[in-house]
Motif scaffolding. Structure first.
Motif, PDB file in Angstrom:
ATOM      1  N   ALA A 116      83.079  50.313  52.866  1.00  0.00           N
ATOM      2  CA  ALA A 116      83.683  49.882  51.599  1.00  0.00           C
ATOM      3  C   ALA A 116      83.136  48.525  51.173  1.00  0.00           C
ATOM      4  CB  ALA A 116      85.197  49.821  51.737  1.00  0.00           C
ATOM      5  N   ALA A 117      82.924  47.631  52.133  1.00  0.00           N
ATOM      6  CA  ALA A 117      82.371  46.309  51.812  1.00  0.00           C
ATOM      7  C   ALA A 117      80.927  46.429  51.317  1.00  0.00           C
ATOM      8  CB  ALA A 117      82.435  45.405  53.039  1.00  0.00           C
ATOM      9  N   ILE A 118      80.153  47.334  51.890  1.00  0.00           N
ATOM     10  CA  ILE A 118      78.771  47.553  51.431  1.00  0.00           C
ATOM     11  C   ILE A 118      78.780  48.086  50.003  1.00  0.00           C
ATOM     12  CG2 ILE A 118      76.722  48.999  51.754  1.00  0.00           C
ATOM     13  CD1 ILE A 118      77.166  48.722  54.784  1.00  0.00           C
ATOM     14  N   ASP A 119      79.662  49.047  49.724  1.00  0.00           N
ATOM     15  CA  ASP A 119      79.770  49.585  48.359  1.00  0.00           C
ATOM     16  C   ASP A 119      80.158  48.488  47.370  1.00  0.00           C
ATOM     17  OD1 ASP A 119      79.099  52.072  49.336  1.00  0.00           O
ATOM     18  OD2 ASP A 119      81.179  52.808  49.391  1.00  0.00           O
ATOM     19  N   ALA A 120      81.117  47.642  47.764  1.00  0.00           N
ATOM     20  CA  ALA A 120      81.546  46.543  46.889  1.00  0.00           C
ATOM     21  C   ALA A 120      80.404  45.554  46.673  1.00  0.00           C
ATOM     22  CB  ALA A 120      82.755  45.834  47.488  1.00  0.00           C
ATOM     23  N   ALA A 121      79.619  45.270  47.722  1.00  0.00           N
ATOM     24  CA  ALA A 121      78.488  44.348  47.595  1.00  0.00           C
ATOM     25  C   ALA A 121      77.419  44.927  46.674  1.00  0.00           C
ATOM     26  CB  ALA A 121      77.903  44.031  48.968  1.00  0.00           C
ATOM     27  N   HIS A 122      77.219  46.239  46.711  1.00  0.00           N
ATOM     28  CA  HIS A 122      76.267  46.888  45.802  1.00  0.00           C
ATOM     29  C   HIS A 122      76.734  46.749  44.350  1.00  0.00           C
ATOM     30  CE1 HIS A 122      73.157  48.668  48.253  1.00  0.00           C
ATOM     31  NE2 HIS A 122      74.054  49.156  49.101  1.00  0.00           N
ATOM     32  N   GLU A 123      78.019  46.906  44.123  1.00  0.00           N
ATOM     33  CA  GLU A 123      78.557  46.765  42.770  1.00  0.00           C
ATOM     34  C   GLU A 123      78.394  45.335  42.257  1.00  0.00           C
ATOM     35  OE1 GLU A 123      82.555  48.227  42.407  1.00  0.00           O
ATOM     36  OE2 GLU A 123      82.011  50.158  43.311  1.00  0.00           O
ATOM     37  N   VAL A 124      78.667  44.367  43.147  1.00  0.00           N
ATOM     38  CA  VAL A 124      78.493  42.962  42.762  1.00  0.00           C
ATOM     39  C   VAL A 124      77.025  42.697  42.454  1.00  0.00           C
ATOM     40  CG1 VAL A 124      78.572  40.589  43.646  1.00  0.00           C
ATOM     41  CG2 VAL A 124      80.514  42.120  43.993  1.00  0.00           C
ATOM     42  N   SER A 125      76.150  43.229  43.288  1.00  0.00           N
ATOM     43  CA  SER A 125      74.713  43.042  43.099  1.00  0.00           C
ATOM     44  C   SER A 125      74.244  43.643  41.774  1.00  0.00           C
ATOM     45  CB  SER A 125      73.954  43.680  44.263  1.00  0.00           C
ATOM     46  OG  SER A 125      72.572  43.583  44.067  1.00  0.00           O
ATOM     47  N   ALA A 126      74.786  44.804  41.431  1.00  0.00           N
ATOM     48  CA  ALA A 126      74.384  45.475  40.189  1.00  0.00           C
ATOM     49  C   ALA A 126      74.887  44.734  38.955  1.00  0.00           C
ATOM     50  CB  ALA A 126      74.906  46.901  40.182  1.00  0.00           C
ATOM     51  N   SER A 127      75.977  43.986  39.088  1.00  0.00           N
ATOM     52  CA  SER A 127      76.544  43.289  37.931  1.00  0.00           C
ATOM     53  C   SER A 127      76.003  41.868  37.753  1.00  0.00           C
ATOM     54  CB  SER A 127      78.070  43.260  38.046  1.00  0.00           C
ATOM     55  OG  SER A 127      78.448  42.472  39.139  1.00  0.00           O
ATOM     56  N   LEU A 128      75.098  41.426  38.636  1.00  0.00           N
ATOM     57  CA  LEU A 128      74.534  40.083  38.515  1.00  0.00           C
ATOM     58  C   LEU A 128      73.561  40.022  37.339  1.00  0.00           C
ATOM     59  CD1 LEU A 128      73.823  39.196  42.258  1.00  0.00           C
ATOM     60  CD2 LEU A 128      75.564  38.199  40.787  1.00  0.00           C
ATOM     61  N   ALA A 135      71.177  34.311  43.388  1.00  0.00           N
ATOM     62  CA  ALA A 135      72.391  35.099  43.588  1.00  0.00           C
ATOM     63  C   ALA A 135      72.037  36.508  44.076  1.00  0.00           C
ATOM     64  CB  ALA A 135      73.199  35.173  42.301  1.00  0.00           C
ATOM     65  N   LEU A 136      70.950  37.058  43.552  1.00  0.00           N
ATOM     66  CA  LEU A 136      70.505  38.378  43.979  1.00  0.00           C
ATOM     67  C   LEU A 136      70.067  38.364  45.443  1.00  0.00           C
ATOM     68  CD1 LEU A 136      70.261  41.145  42.694  1.00  0.00           C
ATOM     69  CD2 LEU A 136      67.877  40.636  42.176  1.00  0.00           C
ATOM     70  N   LYS A 137      69.367  37.296  45.862  1.00  0.00           N
ATOM     71  CA  LYS A 137      68.954  37.157  47.264  1.00  0.00           C
ATOM     72  C   LYS A 137      70.171  37.067  48.183  1.00  0.00           C
ATOM     73  CE  LYS A 137      64.450  34.936  46.744  1.00  0.00           C
ATOM     74  NZ  LYS A 137      63.685  33.705  46.982  1.00  0.00           N
TER      75      LYS A 137
END
Length: 169
Positions: A116-128, A135-137
């Motif tokens: 779930a944390a990986i999925d949330a991190a992907h969503e955050v990454s996609a919204s940057l 921030a992307l790094k």
């Protein structure tokens, strides 16, 4: 009509299971080399596992392992009494099974949370914003850290125990 190979194998395995169940109820004979009974060996010895289990709310009821015939309350329908060695070996098996079951539950929980944390991190990454390279790094580094945790949780661990059974006993 002749039985198929699968039917014969199924019946063979069922006979093996029944024999294994019956063997569990048979008393384990003392090996020929045993001179001192287990209860005499345990008499006066202190074991820490009862206090360690008690610290986490697990209580062992019944006779101390220093007694020849073990008496304890149980919901299992045992038709025979246990010697101290039979009870100790049974307790060891139950503790191992409990440890495996708890480890599987904890592992499943942690893998679910990391996923779930990986999925949330992907969503955050996609919204940057596209231009924010730093921030992307950081986001990718967090995803890699979580994947490393996930990978480590998927690896089995080994705990070595001293042998309690030997061939030829």
């Amino acid at each position: 009509m002749a039985k198929t190979s699968a039917e014969r194998v199924k019946e063979y395995r069922e006979r093996q299971r029944q024999a294994a169940r019956k063997a569990l109820l048979e008393p384990v004979p003392e090996p020929g080399y045993v001179v001192t009974p287990f209860y005499a060996f345990m008499d006066g010895r202190h074991v820490d596992f009862e206090e360690n289990l008690d610290a986490y709310g697990v209580h062992i009821s019944g006779t101390d392992l220093g007694e020849a015939v073990q008496k304890f309350d149980t919901e299992a329908p045992w038709e025979k009494s246990f010697t101290s060695l039979e009870r100790a070996r049974g307790m060891m098996g139950v503790f191992l099974d409990a440890a495996k079951e708890l480890a599987a539950l904890i592992n499943e929980y942690k893998l679910q949370e990391v996923g779930a944390a990986i999925d949330a991190a992907h969503e955050v990454s996609a919204s940057l914003p596209r231009g924010d390279v730093e921030a992307l790094k950081k986001s990718f580094a967090e995803i890699e850290r979580l994947r490393a945790i996930q990978s480590e949780l998927r690896k089995p661990t080994r705990h070595t125990l001293l042998s309690v059974d030997a061939t030829g006993e």
